[in-house]
Design a protein around this motif. Structure first.
Motif, PDB file in Angstrom:
ATOM      1  N   MET A   1       0.845  -1.191   0.000  1.00 45.27           N
ATOM      2  CA  MET A   1       0.000   0.000   0.000  1.00 45.27           C
ATOM      3  C   MET A   1       0.886   1.249   0.000  1.00 45.27           C
ATOM      4  O   MET A   1       1.795   1.345   0.811  1.00 45.27           O
ATOM      5  N   PRO A   2       0.630   2.168  -0.915  1.00 45.73           N
ATOM      6  CA  PRO A   2       1.440   3.396  -0.924  1.00 45.73           C
ATOM      7  C   PRO A   2       1.254   4.191   0.374  1.00 45.73           C
ATOM      8  O   PRO A   2       0.132   4.328   0.867  1.00 45.73           O
ATOM      9  N   VAL A   3       2.354   4.658   0.918  1.00 46.00           N
ATOM     10  CA  VAL A   3       2.310   5.451   2.143  1.00 46.00           C
ATOM     11  C   VAL A   3       2.971   6.795   1.846  1.00 46.00           C
ATOM     12  O   VAL A   3       4.102   6.847   1.371  1.00 46.00           O
ATOM     13  N   VAL A   4       2.236   7.861   2.114  1.00 38.05           N
ATOM     14  CA  VAL A   4       2.750   9.203   1.860  1.00 38.05           C
ATOM     15  C   VAL A   4       2.722   9.978   3.173  1.00 38.05           C
ATOM     16  O   VAL A   4       1.676  10.077   3.810  1.00 38.05           O
ATOM     17  N   THR A   5       3.882  10.504   3.568  1.00 37.48           N
ATOM     18  CA  THR A   5       3.950  11.335   4.768  1.00 37.48           C
ATOM     19  C   THR A   5       4.204  12.770   4.332  1.00 37.48           C
ATOM     20  O   THR A   5       5.144  13.040   3.570  1.00 37.48           O
ATOM     21  N   PHE A   6       3.355  13.667   4.800  1.00 39.34           N
ATOM     22  CA  PHE A   6       3.490  15.083   4.455  1.00 39.34           C
ATOM     23  C   PHE A   6       4.114  15.827   5.629  1.00 39.34           C
ATOM     24  O   PHE A   6       3.657  15.670   6.767  1.00 39.34           O
ATOM     25  N   THR A   7       5.159  16.594   5.336  1.00 37.13           N
ATOM     26  CA  THR A   7       5.782  17.431   6.363  1.00 37.13           C
ATOM     27  C   THR A   7       5.833  18.863   5.846  1.00 37.13           C
ATOM     28  O   THR A   7       6.056  19.095   4.660  1.00 37.13           O
ATOM     29  N   SER A   8       5.597  19.785   6.762  1.00 40.70           N
ATOM     30  CA  SER A   8       5.643  21.199   6.381  1.00 40.70           C
ATOM     31  C   SER A   8       5.634  22.044   7.642  1.00 40.70           C
ATOM     32  O   SER A   8       5.050  21.645   8.662  1.00 40.70           O
ATOM     33  N   GLU A   9       6.243  23.197   7.540  1.00 41.13           N
ATOM     34  CA  GLU A   9       6.187  24.165   8.631  1.00 41.13           C
ATOM     35  C   GLU A   9       4.741  24.612   8.866  1.00 41.13           C
ATOM     36  O   GLU A   9       4.420  25.132   9.935  1.00 41.13           O
ATOM     37  N   THR A  10       3.876  24.413   7.875  1.00 47.16           N
ATOM     38  CA  THR A  10       2.487  24.859   7.991  1.00 47.16           C
ATOM     39  C   THR A  10       1.600  23.829   8.697  1.00 47.16           C
ATOM     40  O   THR A  10       0.442  24.124   8.970  1.00 47.16           O
ATOM     41  N   LEU A  11       2.122  22.643   8.963  1.00 48.45           N
ATOM     42  CA  LEU A  11       1.339  21.595   9.630  1.00 48.45           C
ATOM     43  C   LEU A  11       1.723  21.509  11.104  1.00 48.45           C
ATOM     44  O   LEU A  11       2.891  21.664  11.454  1.00 48.45           O
ATOM     45  N   HIS A  12       0.749  21.247  11.962  1.00 45.42           N
ATOM     46  CA  HIS A  12       1.037  21.080  13.390  1.00 45.42           C
ATOM     47  C   HIS A  12       1.880  19.829  13.617  1.00 45.42           C
ATOM     48  O   HIS A  12       2.711  19.778  14.491  1.00 45.42           O
ATOM     49  N   ARG A  13       1.614  18.807  12.846  1.00 43.80           N
ATOM     50  CA  ARG A  13       2.397  17.576  12.909  1.00 43.80           C
ATOM     51  C   ARG A  13       2.382  16.923  11.530  1.00 43.80           C
ATOM     52  O   ARG A  13       1.561  17.292  10.695  1.00 43.80           O
ATOM     53  N   ASP A  14       3.281  15.966  11.333  1.00 39.35           N
ATOM     54  CA  ASP A  14       3.310  15.263  10.055  1.00 39.35           C
ATOM     55  C   ASP A  14       1.973  14.548   9.824  1.00 39.35           C
ATOM     56  O   ASP A  14       1.340  14.083  10.774  1.00 39.35           O
ATOM     57  N   VAL A  15       1.574  14.463   8.586  1.00 37.98           N
ATOM     58  CA  VAL A  15       0.332  13.768   8.221  1.00 37.98           C
ATOM     59  C   VAL A  15       0.702  12.563   7.363  1.00 37.98           C
ATOM     60  O   VAL A  15       1.381  12.695   6.351  1.00 37.98           O
ATOM     61  N   ARG A  16       0.254  11.398   7.810  1.00 38.50           N
ATOM     62  CA  ARG A  16       0.556  10.161   7.097  1.00 38.50           C
ATOM     63  C   ARG A  16      -0.706   9.696   6.389  1.00 38.50           C
ATOM     64  O   ARG A  16      -1.777   9.609   7.002  1.00 38.50           O
ATOM     65  N   ALA A  17      -0.569   9.392   5.094  1.00 34.88           N
ATOM     66  CA  ALA A  17      -1.734   8.972   4.309  1.00 34.88           C
ATOM     67  C   ALA A  17      -1.439   7.638   3.640  1.00 34.88           C
ATOM     68  O   ALA A  17      -0.317   7.383   3.214  1.00 34.88           O
TER      69      ALA A  17
END
Ligand code: FES
Length: 122
Positions: free
Chosen positions: A1-17
């Motif tokens: 299953m593809p796993v995408v983790t989003f990181t950014s200074e604009t996010l409170h925490r990393d988002v894993r999808a």
């Protein structure tokens, strides 16, 4: 299953999808479905707003790197890819560090996406 983790200074925490295997979702559509606001405008590889930095998780399989023609042109205009990096992607499956989220189809791999929140600002 593809796993995408989003990181950014604009996010409170990393988002894993977790994207659906065999799906043809772009990184941008996966992000928006998770409420992750990667800047975007045209959704067609022409404005460059959705520039992202991509890292591949060590030890995980990488898929063939497929850049669209529009993506190559826009990344060259933004100074985010070299001719050598395009050749390496096409002939050696060496991933370039920057992509356009609206052109990047999520595959069966684990990736980490960074964006700054500024259009074309990755
Ligand atoms: Fe315009 Fe991706 S939204 S290039």
């Amino acid at each position: 299953m593809p796993v995408v983790t989003f990181t950014s200074e604009t996010l409170h925490r990393d988002v894993r999808a977790y994207a659906t295997a065999g799906d043809t979702s772009t990184v941008l559509s996966v992000a928006l479905a998770q409420g992750v606001k990667i800047p975007h405008d045209c959704r067609d590889g022409e404005c460059g707003s959705c520039l992202i930095e991509v890292k591949y998780v060590e030890g995980k399989p990488k898929m063939a790197i497929a850049l669209t023609e529009k993506e190559k042109i826009k990344l060259r205009e933004l100074g985010k890819i070299t001719a050598q990096q395009i050749q390496d992607a096409e002939t050696n499956d060496i991933a370039p560090p920057y992509r356009l989220a609206c052109q990047f189809i999520v595959r069966e791999e684990e990736i980490i996406i960074h964006f700054t929140g500024e259009p074309a600002g990755a």
